[in-house]
Design a protein around this motif. Sequence first.
Motif, short mmCIF file in Angstrom:
data_model
loop_
_atom_site.label_atom_id
_atom_site.label_comp_id
_atom_site.label_asym_id
_atom_site.label_seq_id
_atom_site.Cartn_x
_atom_site.Cartn_y
_atom_site.Cartn_z
N PRO A 1 0.75 -1.15 -0.12
CA PRO A 1 0.13 -0.17 0.01
C PRO A 1 1.02 1.31 -0.07
O PRO A 1 1.86 1.26 0.92
N LEU A 2 0.66 2.17 -0.73
CA LEU A 2 1.08 3.59 -0.78
C LEU A 2 0.18 4.65 -0.01
O LEU A 2 -1.19 4.73 -0.72
N SER A 3 0.60 5.17 0.71
CA SER A 3 -0.25 6.43 1.56
C SER A 3 -0.92 7.15 0.45
O SER A 3 -0.16 7.82 -0.47
N ASP A 4 -2.04 7.61 0.57
CA ASP A 4 -2.70 8.61 -0.18
C ASP A 4 -2.10 10.02 -0.16
O ASP A 4 -1.90 10.81 -0.89
N ALA B 1 -3.88 -0.88 6.71
CA ALA B 1 -4.29 0.67 6.33
C ALA B 1 -3.65 1.31 7.66
O ALA B 1 -3.18 2.34 7.37
N ILE B 2 -3.61 0.54 8.82
CA ILE B 2 -3.20 1.53 10.05
C ILE B 2 -1.45 1.82 9.80
O ILE B 2 -0.87 2.72 10.10
N GLU B 3 -0.74 0.50 9.32
CA GLU B 3 0.53 0.33 9.18
C GLU B 3 0.88 1.33 8.23
O GLU B 3 2.04 1.98 8.21
N THR B 4 -0.01 1.66 7.03
CA THR B 4 0.61 2.57 6.16
C THR B 4 0.55 3.90 6.35
O THR B 4 1.37 4.66 6.11
N LYS B 5 -0.30 4.23 7.31
CA LYS B 5 -0.64 5.69 7.78
C LYS B 5 0.36 6.11 8.56
O LYS B 5 0.97 7.10 8.65
N LEU B 6 0.91 5.06 9.78
CA LEU B 6 1.87 5.42 10.54
C LEU B 6 3.13 5.42 9.75
O LEU B 6 4.15 6.10 10.35
N GLN C 1 -6.10 9.50 13.90
CA GLN C 1 -7.41 10.61 14.31
C GLN C 1 -8.50 9.91 13.43
O GLN C 1 -9.98 10.05 13.89
N ASN C 2 -8.29 9.63 12.17
CA ASN C 2 -9.60 9.24 11.28
C ASN C 2 -9.80 7.87 11.29
O ASN C 2 -10.69 7.37 10.51
N PHE C 3 -9.25 7.08 12.19
CA PHE C 3 -9.72 5.72 12.11
C PHE C 3 -10.67 5.55 13.27
O PHE C 3 -10.49 6.56 14.65
N ALA C 4 -11.45 4.48 13.44
CA ALA C 4 -12.46 4.24 14.51
C ALA C 4 -11.67 4.11 15.84
O ALA C 4 -10.63 3.63 15.50
N ARG C 5 -12.30 4.42 16.92
CA ARG C 5 -11.71 4.04 18.11
C ARG C 5 -11.19 2.52 18.29
O ARG C 5 -10.20 2.45 18.90
N PHE C 6 -12.11 1.71 17.88
CA PHE C 6 -11.62 0.32 17.91
C PHE C 6 -10.51 -0.19 17.05
O PHE C 6 -9.85 -0.81 17.28
N GLU C 7 -10.23 0.88 16.15
CA GLU C 7 -8.98 0.55 15.16
C GLU C 7 -7.70 0.99 15.60
O GLU C 7 -6.52 0.88 15.46
N GLN C 8 -7.69 2.01 16.57
CA GLN C 8 -6.67 2.97 17.03
C GLN C 8 -5.85 1.98 18.07
O GLN C 8 -6.22 1.20 18.91
N ILE C 9 -4.51 2.30 17.96
CA ILE C 9 -3.38 1.67 18.55
C ILE C 9 -3.50 2.13 19.92
O ILE C 9 -3.42 3.36 20.33
N VAL D 1 6.23 -1.10 11.10
CA VAL D 1 4.78 -1.23 11.94
C VAL D 1 4.46 -2.58 11.84
O VAL D 1 4.16 -2.84 10.71
N ALA D 2 4.13 -3.35 12.89
CA ALA D 2 3.29 -4.53 12.92
C ALA D 2 2.21 -4.42 13.79
O ALA D 2 2.34 -4.23 14.90
N VAL D 3 1.04 -4.25 13.15
CA VAL D 3 -0.36 -4.17 14.11
C VAL D 3 -0.59 -5.42 14.67
O VAL D 3 -0.63 -6.63 13.83
N ILE D 4 -0.76 -5.52 15.93
CA ILE D 4 -1.22 -6.63 16.65
C ILE D 4 -2.76 -6.52 17.15
O ILE D 4 -3.20 -5.47 17.33
N GLY D 5 -3.54 -7.59 17.25
CA GLY D 5 -4.76 -7.64 18.09
C GLY D 5 -5.74 -8.59 17.72
O GLY D 5 -6.91 -8.66 18.31
N ASP D 6 -5.27 -9.67 16.98
CA ASP D 6 -6.22 -10.75 16.88
C ASP D 6 -6.81 -11.51 17.85
O ASP D 6 -6.13 -11.98 18.87
N GLN D 7 -8.08 -11.44 18.13
CA GLN D 7 -8.52 -12.13 19.64
C GLN D 7 -8.34 -11.47 20.70
O GLN D 7 -8.15 -12.15 21.54
#
Length: 601
Positions: A358-361, A481-486, A552-560, A495-501
């Motif tokens: 992914p390339l950030s917009d 999407a989160i990793e690309t933005k950061l 800021q533009n991610f839903a609260r449950f998506e935020q790190i 960045v490696a986003v974690i959170g499965d289960q």
Amino acid sequence: MVIKNFSNLIRRQAEKYGNREVFRHKDYKTNQWVSTSWNKFAQQVDTIAKALAELEVKEQENLATYTQNKPEGLIIDFAAYANRAVIVPLYATSSLSQIEYIINEAEIRFLFVGEQFQYDNAYEAQKVCPTLEKLIVLDSDVKLAKDDKTSVYFSDLYKLGEESNKAALVEVRTCAAKDEDLANIIYTSGTTGVPKGVMLAHSNYNEAMRIHIERLTMISDKDVSMCFLPLTHVFERAWTYFCLEMGIRIAINLKPNEIQDTIKEVNPTIMCSVPRFWEKVYTAVQEKISSAKGVQCVLMNRALKVGHRRNLDYARLGKKAPFGLELQYRLFDKVVFSRLRKAIGIPNGNIFPTAGAPLSDTINEFLHTCGINIVYGYGLTETTATVSCFNSVGYEIGSVGETMPSVQVRVGKDNEILVKGATVMKGYYKKPEETAQVFTEDGWFRTGDAGRLTDNGALVLTERIKDLFKTSNGKYIAPQAIETKLGEDKYIDQVAVIGDQRKYVTAIIIPAYEALKEYAAQKQIQYRNLEDLVKNQNIHKLIQERINILQQNFARFEQIKKFTLLPHAFSMETGELTNTLKIRRPIINQLYRAEIEAMYV
């Protein structure tokens, strides 16, 4: 335009271009770029083709290359095609266990190796790979093992070809070549499980050449392309073949870590790259902008506003900009943007195909604002690279462009992107069950990527389906999407986003160490080493503030909610990254189990 089989492509082009340059490479002993003509290239291909016949290479036999980008790699490719043989490219960074697996599955007899690292691994592999008969070493500086009785240097093979009388046999094979012949077996990096060999026929490449000629009307044989990505990667391989088909000059970059220097020496008009390259460019420019003061700061910010309006609001849509805006843009292009492009090494840039992640917009828009024509696209090894890419006019930021001519795309169950067309692979080598699993009953290839088509026919990617995970609260998270933005931030490298289960989202973050050191110096933060630096509370506070702004533009449950900074980068050697620099989530979850668990206490 009718595209013919690769078996005699170089000879055909030599007849057209003669002593014109086909490619150049850097000789690191003299620190000079060395040019090769079409006639010389054709002679080299013919000579090695005869040598392969002397080695009794069979038609449709698998030959493997295990090397960095080198001219010899292209010579071997087309010498093999002249004999109707198949090339199996291995990444130069591949480990011993990785090459052993591929050599054994593909039953490789002859392996071409680049430098000492590849030779050492290959020599060890030969002990446990029963089919492997001979290593052919490309670099004459490689030192062979004392007990090595079978390996030869490329120069020895070349001499064998010069003394050969197999020209007639090679000619018979070249004339017998069919579009249905296999050209390559390209092994996918494998973010999960074992790698799979993607079978690409000459017909796949023929169609890829045809549709790119139809789409990319802005390029010609006056362009110069920098061969930067590994030729093992289907993106660079198919693009380089396309350049040969079009008569575009190629500059072969041997050392990826020196691209910042070689690009300035060559000044290519075209270069394929992955988003990571442009992320670093963006970060460097943003650093310069943030440090600008007074008139210079005002000038740069005004230039960016004008560039954005002219290039994205008008030129992108094929509209003529108002006279005043055009006049301002030309002025800013001369005093700001042209200097920026020159500093990067692309003063005469034409197009810059970008794909693979992914390339950030934000970065995409910024580059177009500066007059850097990023042709963002999407493709897979299984589709002979490009499925879609930006058109010269009408491209949509946020998408990966419009589908290529004659390539069909539809969105299936779970929003999975399905592809059909003549560029789609023949299947996975020796894996009929895996092949069956990735095709629908009516013959569409399942990409494993989720997305949608816009009203204008542009393809938008939403996530890699296998990467999607669900928190313990039942919320789906798209980590890319989160990793690309950061990744836009100058202080964040990987960045490696974690959170499965898990009950909330966390991240393992690799900071941009040099930027972090500069910040520490400015703030007079004392530290002994990187491990000490990333544990510093002031550094942790800095990264937290940057993350808060970016998400800021991610839903609260998506935020790190929590993160861990590491004092060392993810790497291919430790298994955290694939050869194409994608993160291996299962490996990261395993290696950093303790750090991850600590974030959920």
